[in-house]
Structures are given as structure tokens and as C-alpha cells.
Design a protein around this motif. Structure first.
Motif, PDB file in Angstrom:
ATOM      1  N   ILE A   5       0.866  -1.170   0.000  1.00  0.00           N
ATOM      2  CA  ILE A   5       0.000   0.000   0.000  1.00  0.00           C
ATOM      3  C   ILE A   5       0.905   1.223   0.000  1.00  0.00           C
ATOM      4  CG2 ILE A   5      -1.775   1.272   1.262  1.00  0.00           C
ATOM      5  CD1 ILE A   5      -2.809  -1.387   0.355  1.00  0.00           C
ATOM      6  N   LYS A   6       0.783   2.045  -1.010  1.00  0.00           N
ATOM      7  CA  LYS A   6       1.577   3.269  -1.061  1.00  0.00           C
ATOM      8  C   LYS A   6       1.007   4.257  -0.045  1.00  0.00           C
ATOM      9  CE  LYS A   6       3.223   6.873  -4.086  1.00  0.00           C
ATOM     10  NZ  LYS A   6       3.146   7.489  -5.398  1.00  0.00           N
ATOM     11  N   PRO A   7       1.801   4.651   0.950  1.00  0.00           N
ATOM     12  CA  PRO A   7       1.300   5.602   1.953  1.00  0.00           C
ATOM     13  C   PRO A   7       0.893   6.931   1.328  1.00  0.00           C
ATOM     14  CG  PRO A   7       3.331   4.589   2.693  1.00  0.00           C
ATOM     15  CD  PRO A   7       3.154   4.216   1.255  1.00  0.00           C
ATOM     16  N   GLU A   8      -0.250   7.431   1.740  1.00  0.00           N
ATOM     17  CA  GLU A   8      -0.768   8.710   1.288  1.00  0.00           C
ATOM     18  C   GLU A   8      -0.856   9.661   2.469  1.00  0.00           C
ATOM     19  OE1 GLU A   8      -4.563   7.730  -0.384  1.00  0.00           O
ATOM     20  OE2 GLU A   8      -3.694   6.527  -1.981  1.00  0.00           O
ATOM     21  N   LYS A   9      -1.259  10.888   2.203  1.00  0.00           N
ATOM     22  CA  LYS A   9      -1.404  11.878   3.265  1.00  0.00           C
ATOM     23  C   LYS A   9      -2.353  11.343   4.343  1.00  0.00           C
ATOM     24  CE  LYS A   9      -2.416  16.693   4.077  1.00  0.00           C
ATOM     25  NZ  LYS A   9      -2.707  17.987   3.502  1.00  0.00           N
ATOM     26  N   GLY A  10      -1.928  11.419   5.589  1.00  0.00           N
ATOM     27  CA  GLY A  10      -2.738  10.961   6.700  1.00  0.00           C
ATOM     28  C   GLY A  10      -2.490   9.513   7.093  1.00  0.00           C
ATOM     29  N   ASP A  11      -1.644   8.807   6.340  1.00  0.00           N
ATOM     30  CA  ASP A  11      -1.367   7.407   6.645  1.00  0.00           C
ATOM     31  C   ASP A  11      -0.280   7.229   7.699  1.00  0.00           C
ATOM     32  OD1 ASP A  11      -3.278   6.501   4.888  1.00  0.00           O
ATOM     33  OD2 ASP A  11      -1.866   5.942   3.319  1.00  0.00           O
ATOM     34  N   TYR A  13       2.704   9.600  10.447  1.00  0.00           N
ATOM     35  CA  TYR A  13       3.339  10.841  10.892  1.00  0.00           C
ATOM     36  C   TYR A  13       4.704  10.473  11.443  1.00  0.00           C
ATOM     37  CZ  TYR A  13       1.697   9.306  15.507  1.00  0.00           C
ATOM     38  OH  TYR A  13       1.451   8.582  16.642  1.00  0.00           O
ATOM     39  N   LEU A  14       5.564  11.459  11.639  1.00  0.00           N
ATOM     40  CA  LEU A  14       6.893  11.211  12.186  1.00  0.00           C
ATOM     41  C   LEU A  14       6.874  11.416  13.691  1.00  0.00           C
ATOM     42  CD1 LEU A  14       9.162  12.933   9.526  1.00  0.00           C
ATOM     43  CD2 LEU A  14       8.603  10.512   9.745  1.00  0.00           C
ATOM     44  N   SER A  15       7.415  10.435  14.409  1.00  0.00           N
ATOM     45  CA  SER A  15       7.514  10.555  15.860  1.00  0.00           C
ATOM     46  C   SER A  15       8.590  11.576  16.208  1.00  0.00           C
ATOM     47  CB  SER A  15       7.868   9.195  16.468  1.00  0.00           C
ATOM     48  OG  SER A  15       9.204   8.846  16.135  1.00  0.00           O
ATOM     49  N   GLU A  16       8.691  11.906  17.468  1.00  0.00           N
ATOM     50  CA  GLU A  16       9.725  12.852  17.918  1.00  0.00           C
ATOM     51  C   GLU A  16      11.117  12.324  17.603  1.00  0.00           C
ATOM     52  OE1 GLU A  16       9.232  13.940  22.002  1.00  0.00           O
ATOM     53  OE2 GLU A  16       7.187  14.637  21.694  1.00  0.00           O
ATOM     54  N   GLU A  17      11.247  10.990  17.569  1.00  0.00           N
ATOM     55  CA  GLU A  17      12.536  10.366  17.282  1.00  0.00           C
ATOM     56  C   GLU A  17      12.812  10.274  15.784  1.00  0.00           C
ATOM     57  OE1 GLU A  17      10.079   8.773  19.043  1.00  0.00           O
ATOM     58  OE2 GLU A  17      10.796   9.223  21.050  1.00  0.00           O
ATOM     59  N   GLY A  18      11.814  10.610  14.946  1.00  0.00           N
ATOM     60  CA  GLY A  18      11.991  10.591  13.503  1.00  0.00           C
ATOM     61  C   GLY A  18      11.509   9.324  12.815  1.00  0.00           C
ATOM     62  N   TYR A  19      10.806   8.438  13.552  1.00  0.00           N
ATOM     63  CA  TYR A  19      10.285   7.212  12.967  1.00  0.00           C
ATOM     64  C   TYR A  19       8.912   7.451  12.358  1.00  0.00           C
ATOM     65  CZ  TYR A  19      13.885   4.883  15.714  1.00  0.00           C
ATOM     66  OH  TYR A  19      15.076   4.490  16.246  1.00  0.00           O
ATOM     67  N   LYS A  20       8.598   6.713  11.282  1.00  0.00           N
ATOM     68  CA  LYS A  20       7.256   6.754  10.711  1.00  0.00           C
ATOM     69  C   LYS A  20       6.325   5.965  11.633  1.00  0.00           C
ATOM     70  CE  LYS A  20       8.201   7.174   5.815  1.00  0.00           C
ATOM     71  NZ  LYS A  20       8.091   6.531   4.499  1.00  0.00           N
ATOM     72  N   VAL A  21       5.203   6.565  11.990  1.00  0.00           N
ATOM     73  CA  VAL A  21       4.195   5.909  12.812  1.00  0.00           C
ATOM     74  C   VAL A  21       2.931   5.837  11.965  1.00  0.00           C
ATOM     75  CG1 VAL A  21       2.840   6.023  14.934  1.00  0.00           C
ATOM     76  CG2 VAL A  21       5.202   6.867  14.923  1.00  0.00           C
ATOM     77  N   PHE A  22       2.541   4.619  11.596  1.00  0.00           N
ATOM     78  CA  PHE A  22       1.371   4.448  10.751  1.00  0.00           C
ATOM     79  C   PHE A  22       0.100   4.653  11.566  1.00  0.00           C
ATOM     80  CE2 PHE A  22       4.575   2.191   8.281  1.00  0.00           C
ATOM     81  CZ  PHE A  22       4.389   2.808   7.052  1.00  0.00           C
ATOM     82  N   THR A  23      -0.873   5.299  10.925  1.00  0.00           N
ATOM     83  CA  THR A  23      -2.136   5.635  11.583  1.00  0.00           C
ATOM     84  C   THR A  23      -3.150   4.504  11.412  1.00  0.00           C
ATOM     85  OG1 THR A  23      -3.003   6.670   9.590  1.00  0.00           O
ATOM     86  CG2 THR A  23      -1.802   8.107  11.133  1.00  0.00           C
ATOM     87  N   LYS A  24      -4.242   4.603  12.153  1.00  0.00           N
ATOM     88  CA  LYS A  24      -5.345   3.657  12.038  1.00  0.00           C
ATOM     89  C   LYS A  24      -5.830   3.599  10.594  1.00  0.00           C
ATOM     90  CE  LYS A  24      -9.992   2.864  13.819  1.00  0.00           C
ATOM     91  NZ  LYS A  24     -11.021   3.349  14.753  1.00  0.00           N
ATOM     92  N   GLN A  25      -5.892   4.764   9.943  1.00  0.00           N
ATOM     93  CA  GLN A  25      -6.317   4.860   8.542  1.00  0.00           C
ATOM     94  C   GLN A  25      -5.480   3.931   7.653  1.00  0.00           C
ATOM     95  OE1 GLN A  25      -6.725   8.881   6.775  1.00  0.00           O
ATOM     96  NE2 GLN A  25      -5.163   8.249   5.320  1.00  0.00           N
TER      97      GLN A  25
END
Length: 52
Positions: A5-11, A13-25
Motif C-alpha cells: 500500500i503506497k502511503p498517502e497523506k494521513g497514513d 506521521y513522524l515521531s519525535e525520534e523521527g520514525y514513521k508511525v502508521f495511523t489507524k487509517q
């Protein structure tokens, strides 16, 4: 079962540490639980008990 699944806007966000955190969406779009203990898992997976 691994759908790409290609991540889109809202999929994610970046944590304070700089990691991608995937959303429920994103998880709902993917359609299954990966059992990695994701922060926003909509499938109810519990990494401490290793169950849903």
C-alpha cells in the motif's frame, strides 16, 4: 497476504525520534494485523499477550 500500500497523506506521521508511525487509517487500508504491536492498531493486537 502482504499487500503493498503506497502511503498517502494521513497514513503516517513522524515521531519525535523521527520514525514513521502508521495511523489507524493506514492499517485499515492494509486490511490485516501484522502483529508488530503498532501504536494505532485497529485490530486489537496486544504485543504483551501476543493475541488479538
Amino acid at each position: 497476504m502482504n499487500k503493498l500500500i503506497k502511503p498517502e497523506k494521513g497514513d503516517y506521521y513522524l515521531s519525535e525520534e523521527g520514525y514513521k508511525v502508521f495511523t489507524k487509517q493506514y492499517h485499515l487500508k492494509r486490511g490485516y494485523c501484522c502483529e508488530s504491536g503498532c501504536r494505532h492498531c485497529p485490530y486489537g493486537y496486544n504485543s504483551k499477550t501476543n493475541s488479538q
